[in-house]
Design a protein around this motif. Structure first.
Motif, PDB file in Angstrom:
ATOM      1  N   PRO A   1     -73.424  94.796 -28.056  1.00 27.83           N
ATOM      2  CA  PRO A   1     -71.996  94.611 -28.350  1.00 27.83           C
ATOM      3  C   PRO A   1     -71.305  95.858 -28.902  1.00 27.83           C
ATOM      4  O   PRO A   1     -70.095  95.992 -28.801  1.00 27.83           O
ATOM      5  CB  PRO A   1     -71.972  93.492 -29.388  1.00 27.83           C
ATOM      6  N   ALA A   2     -72.079  96.782 -29.466  1.00 24.27           N
ATOM      7  CA  ALA A   2     -71.518  98.023 -29.992  1.00 24.27           C
ATOM      8  C   ALA A   2     -71.401  99.092 -28.915  1.00 24.27           C
ATOM      9  O   ALA A   2     -70.917 100.193 -29.189  1.00 24.27           O
ATOM     10  CB  ALA A   2     -72.367  98.533 -31.155  1.00 24.27           C
ATOM     11  N   GLY A   3     -71.858  98.787 -27.694  1.00 26.50           N
ATOM     12  CA  GLY A   3     -71.764  99.731 -26.584  1.00 26.50           C
ATOM     13  C   GLY A   3     -72.969 100.623 -26.409  1.00 26.50           C
ATOM     14  O   GLY A   3     -72.996 101.468 -25.513  1.00 26.50           O
ATOM     15  N   ASN A   4     -74.002 100.465 -27.243  1.00 26.79           N
ATOM     16  CA  ASN A   4     -75.220 101.269 -27.100  1.00 26.79           C
ATOM     17  C   ASN A   4     -75.968 100.857 -25.837  1.00 26.79           C
ATOM     18  O   ASN A   4     -75.974  99.691 -25.456  1.00 26.79           O
ATOM     19  CB  ASN A   4     -76.128 101.083 -28.319  1.00 26.79           C
ATOM     20  N   VAL A   5     -76.631 101.821 -25.208  1.00 33.93           N
ATOM     21  CA  VAL A   5     -77.350 101.582 -23.959  1.00 33.93           C
ATOM     22  C   VAL A   5     -78.790 101.182 -24.240  1.00 33.93           C
ATOM     23  O   VAL A   5     -79.494 101.831 -25.021  1.00 33.93           O
ATOM     24  CB  VAL A   5     -77.325 102.845 -23.059  1.00 33.93           C
ATOM     25  N   LEU A   6     -79.223 100.097 -23.590  1.00 37.29           N
ATOM     26  CA  LEU A   6     -80.595  99.595 -23.657  1.00 37.29           C
ATOM     27  C   LEU A   6     -81.102  99.494 -22.224  1.00 37.29           C
ATOM     28  O   LEU A   6     -80.309  99.526 -21.284  1.00 37.29           O
ATOM     29  CB  LEU A   6     -80.617  98.208 -24.302  1.00 37.29           C
ATOM     30  N   SER A   7     -82.403  99.338 -22.048  1.00 38.15           N
ATOM     31  CA  SER A   7     -82.921  99.172 -20.697  1.00 38.15           C
ATOM     32  C   SER A   7     -84.107  98.216 -20.658  1.00 38.15           C
ATOM     33  O   SER A   7     -84.771  97.982 -21.676  1.00 38.15           O
ATOM     34  CB  SER A   7     -83.371 100.515 -20.095  1.00 38.15           C
ATOM     35  N   VAL A   8     -84.324  97.669 -19.476  1.00 38.41           N
ATOM     36  CA  VAL A   8     -85.587  97.017 -19.147  1.00 38.41           C
ATOM     37  C   VAL A   8     -86.178  97.846 -18.020  1.00 38.41           C
ATOM     38  O   VAL A   8     -85.474  98.244 -17.088  1.00 38.41           O
ATOM     39  CB  VAL A   8     -85.414  95.537 -18.722  1.00 38.41           C
ATOM     40  N   LEU A   9     -87.439  98.170 -18.141  1.00 35.96           N
ATOM     41  CA  LEU A   9     -88.083  98.951 -17.101  1.00 35.96           C
ATOM     42  C   LEU A   9     -89.470  98.411 -16.843  1.00 35.96           C
ATOM     43  O   LEU A   9     -90.129  97.891 -17.723  1.00 35.96           O
ATOM     44  CB  LEU A   9     -88.139 100.446 -17.437  1.00 35.96           C
ATOM     45  N   GLU A  10     -89.859  98.534 -15.582  1.00 30.41           N
ATOM     46  CA  GLU A  10     -91.125  97.950 -15.140  1.00 30.41           C
ATOM     47  C   GLU A  10     -92.250  98.945 -15.355  1.00 30.41           C
ATOM     48  O   GLU A  10     -92.136 100.122 -15.023  1.00 30.41           O
ATOM     49  CB  GLU A  10     -91.014  97.618 -13.643  1.00 30.41           C
ATOM     50  N   ASP A  11     -93.323  98.442 -15.940  1.00 25.73           N
ATOM     51  CA  ASP A  11     -94.503  99.271 -16.171  1.00 25.73           C
ATOM     52  C   ASP A  11     -95.549  98.929 -15.122  1.00 25.73           C
ATOM     53  O   ASP A  11     -95.754  97.760 -14.811  1.00 25.73           O
ATOM     54  CB  ASP A  11     -95.063  98.986 -17.571  1.00 25.73           C
ATOM     55  N   ASP A  12     -96.159  99.946 -14.562  1.00 25.25           N
ATOM     56  CA  ASP A  12     -97.177  99.728 -13.526  1.00 25.25           C
ATOM     57  C   ASP A  12     -98.446  99.145 -14.114  1.00 25.25           C
ATOM     58  O   ASP A  12     -98.988  99.463 -15.047  1.00 25.25           O
ATOM     59  CB  ASP A  12     -97.526 101.029 -12.808  1.00 25.25           C
TER      60      ASP A  12
END
Length: 127
Positions: free
Chosen positions: A116-127
């Motif tokens: 909500p504060a505009g910070n960037v997060l991610s989900v990433l796939e691990d092999d």
């Protein structure tokens, strides 16, 4: 010296109450507001991060938290079901699909979203 001491990450937010609701209720993380008035995120594997209030907060224009998942498509589907938008970049060189997942970009499949504060997060796939 520093290799053997506990470590945590931190980033600022403009509203700790909104941050708590997002991280705890929307994302389902173990999160609480501490006596110091910051949001503490107790993350998997014993890691933790804090989100602290900052007057004049400006969202980070880089990824502040990466969540490693087994299946990025399932994670994106879950985020969408929780009301979280993942397609935040429109740069054609980034190569994101309609759902916001970047693939075949020299790294793992990854999707970014904002708190909500505009910070960037991610989900990433691990092999």
């Amino acid at each position: 010296m520093l290799a053997d001491v506990p470590t945590f990450s931190s980033f600022s937010v403009d509203d700790v109450d909104r941050a708590l609701v997002f991280y705890r209720d929307t994302l389902g993380l173990d999160a609480e507001i501490t006596d110091m008035g910051i949001v503490q995120l107790n993350l998997a594997g014993g890691a933790r991060a804090i989100a602290y209030p900052k007057p004049g907060h400006r969202p980070a224009d880089f990824t502040v938290l990466n969540f490693v998942v087994d299946d990025v498509d399932a994670a994106v589907e879950d985020l969408h079901a929780r009301g979280v938008e993942t397609k935040i970049y429109t740069d054609p060189d980034l190569g994101t699909d309609a759902r916001g997942v970047a693939r075949d970009n020299g790294g793992p499949p990854i999707a970014w979203f904002r708190d909500p504060a505009g910070n960037v997060l991610s989900v990433l796939e691990d092999d």
